[in-house]
Design a protein around this motif. Structure first.
Motif, mmCIF file in Angstrom:
data_model
loop_
_atom_site.group_PDB
_atom_site.id
_atom_site.type_symbol
_atom_site.label_atom_id
_atom_site.label_comp_id
_atom_site.label_asym_id
_atom_site.label_seq_id
_atom_site.Cartn_x
_atom_site.Cartn_y
_atom_site.Cartn_z
ATOM 1 N N LEU A 165 -92.943 34.745 43.771
ATOM 2 C CA LEU A 165 -94.251 34.508 43.341
ATOM 3 C C LEU A 165 -94.159 34.214 41.995
ATOM 4 N N VAL A 166 -93.423 35.184 41.235
ATOM 5 C CA VAL A 166 -93.559 35.360 39.849
ATOM 6 C C VAL A 166 -92.467 33.825 39.294
ATOM 7 N N GLN A 167 -91.530 33.536 39.986
ATOM 8 C CA GLN A 167 -90.579 32.525 39.852
ATOM 9 C C GLN A 167 -91.575 31.179 39.956
ATOM 10 N N ARG A 168 -92.459 31.143 41.005
ATOM 11 C CA ARG A 168 -93.313 29.882 41.079
ATOM 12 C C ARG A 168 -94.222 29.749 39.868
ATOM 13 N N LYS A 169 -94.823 30.898 39.671
ATOM 14 C CA LYS A 169 -95.801 30.708 38.536
ATOM 15 C C LYS A 169 -94.960 30.334 37.091
ATOM 16 N N ILE A 170 -93.796 30.705 37.156
ATOM 17 C CA ILE A 170 -93.431 30.461 35.786
ATOM 18 C C ILE A 170 -92.979 28.908 35.910
ATOM 19 N N SER A 171 -92.475 28.389 37.183
ATOM 20 C CA SER A 171 -92.034 27.115 37.173
ATOM 21 C C SER A 171 -93.227 26.248 37.121
ATOM 22 N N ARG A 172 -94.448 26.490 37.323
ATOM 23 C CA ARG A 172 -95.486 25.733 37.280
ATOM 24 C C ARG A 172 -96.352 25.864 35.955
ATOM 25 N N ASN A 173 -95.740 26.681 35.000
ATOM 26 C CA ASN A 173 -96.507 26.990 33.896
ATOM 27 C C ASN A 173 -95.946 25.911 32.748
ATOM 28 N N ARG A 174 -96.617 24.796 32.350
ATOM 29 C CA ARG A 174 -96.164 23.716 31.558
ATOM 30 C C ARG A 174 -95.662 24.229 30.355
ATOM 31 N N ILE A 175 -96.317 25.342 29.844
ATOM 32 C CA ILE A 175 -95.853 25.719 28.517
ATOM 33 C C ILE A 175 -94.527 26.402 28.406
ATOM 34 N N VAL A 176 -94.254 27.232 29.387
ATOM 35 C CA VAL A 176 -92.899 27.985 29.707
ATOM 36 C C VAL A 176 -91.786 27.122 30.087
ATOM 37 N N ARG A 177 -92.340 25.995 31.008
ATOM 38 C CA ARG A 177 -91.393 24.994 31.088
ATOM 39 C C ARG A 177 -90.885 24.041 29.987
ATOM 40 N N HIS A 178 -91.796 23.794 29.123
ATOM 41 C CA HIS A 178 -91.505 22.897 28.017
ATOM 42 C C HIS A 178 -90.548 23.768 27.180
ATOM 43 N N CYS A 179 -91.081 25.030 26.823
ATOM 44 C CA CYS A 179 -90.074 25.941 26.014
ATOM 45 C C CYS A 179 -88.849 25.843 26.357
ATOM 46 N N HIS A 180 -88.682 26.262 27.886
ATOM 47 C CA HIS A 180 -87.458 26.379 28.371
ATOM 48 C C HIS A 180 -86.466 25.015 27.890
ATOM 49 N N GLN A 181 -87.268 23.744 28.241
ATOM 50 C CA GLN A 181 -86.379 22.594 27.774
ATOM 51 C C GLN A 181 -85.959 22.491 26.344
ATOM 52 N N VAL A 182 -87.093 22.818 25.551
ATOM 53 C CA VAL A 182 -86.700 22.790 24.214
ATOM 54 C C VAL A 182 -85.577 23.649 23.791
ATOM 55 N N PHE A 183 -85.467 24.770 24.166
ATOM 56 C CA PHE A 183 -84.455 25.846 23.882
ATOM 57 C C PHE A 183 -83.239 25.346 24.468
ATOM 58 N N THR A 184 -83.262 25.092 25.770
ATOM 59 C CA THR A 184 -82.038 24.506 26.065
ATOM 60 C C THR A 184 -81.377 23.135 25.558
ATOM 61 N N GLY A 185 -82.456 22.421 25.247
ATOM 62 C CA GLY A 185 -82.008 21.245 24.636
ATOM 63 C C GLY A 185 -81.496 21.446 23.111
ATOM 64 N N THR A 186 -82.081 22.438 22.309
ATOM 65 C CA THR A 186 -81.550 22.637 20.912
ATOM 66 C C THR A 186 -80.360 23.448 21.209
ATOM 67 N N ALA A 187 -80.070 24.250 22.172
ATOM 68 C CA ALA A 187 -78.635 25.002 22.349
ATOM 69 C C ALA A 187 -77.722 23.916 22.701
ATOM 70 N N LEU A 188 -77.912 22.996 23.482
ATOM 71 C CA LEU A 188 -77.060 21.877 23.884
ATOM 72 C C LEU A 188 -76.699 21.142 22.441
ATOM 73 N N SER A 189 -77.867 20.624 21.872
ATOM 74 C CA SER A 189 -77.528 19.919 20.610
ATOM 75 C C SER A 189 -76.572 20.399 19.751
ATOM 76 N N ARG A 190 -77.004 21.895 19.494
ATOM 77 C CA ARG A 190 -76.040 22.526 18.478
ATOM 78 C C ARG A 190 -74.526 22.693 19.055
ATOM 79 N N THR A 191 -74.488 23.224 20.202
ATOM 80 C CA THR A 191 -73.130 23.214 20.855
ATOM 81 C C THR A 191 -72.286 21.831 20.583
#
Length: 143
Positions: A95-121
């Motif tokens: 249930l928690v995982q479903r709520k997190i994956s449905r949350n646009r803000i958390v999903r967007h932050c995750h994409q930004v963080f992983t994109g930034t980390a990938l770019s830096r790497t």
């Protein structure tokens, strides 16, 4: 005039995003509070069940002397309790995982963080490769 309209549109969008973010944060805080309360209640209930089970076990063993039968019953009881507890925890995590994956803000932050980390790497790898190539060229020129 167009700049004023653009400003109003951007301002309106920012207000909506801010309100939505505040609402999501409040909901998240409330969910966390409820989750903590549920965990505490579950732990207390589990302690009560455990204590009651132990008292029941001791009573039966002391009065009847049928320790083997009680051991089997108690093992079955514990197995059932463990299975129920694990099932509840798995459902809660899902249930928690479903709520997190449905949350646009958390999903967007995750994409930004992983994109930034990938770019830096990738940038770091590129800089290392570039330095390595420059050293190789320099050594060839010196030789």
């Amino acid at each position: 005039f167009a700049e004023g309209i653009e400003f109003l549109i951007v301002h309106r969008l920012c207000e909506e995003v801010a309100k939505e973010t505040i609402q999501k944060n409040l909901e998240s805080i409330e969910q966390k509070r409820k989750a903590r309360a549920v965990v505490e209640i579950s732990e207390i209930a589990q302690r009560i069940i455990d204590r009651s089970a132990i008292e029941m076990l001791l009573s039966v063993v002391a009065s009847n002397g049928e320790s083997i039968a009680m051991r089997e019953t108690f093992n079955q009881f514990l197995t059932i309790q463990m299975a129920e507890t694990l099932t509840k925890k798995i459902k809660k995590e899902c249930l928690v995982q479903r709520k997190i994956s449905r949350n646009r803000i958390v999903r967007h932050c995750h994409q930004v963080f992983t994109g930034t980390a990938l770019s830096r790497t990738l940038l770091c790898m590129f800089e290392q490769q570039l330095a390595s190539e420059e050293n190789r060229i320099h050594l060839e020129e010196v030789s």
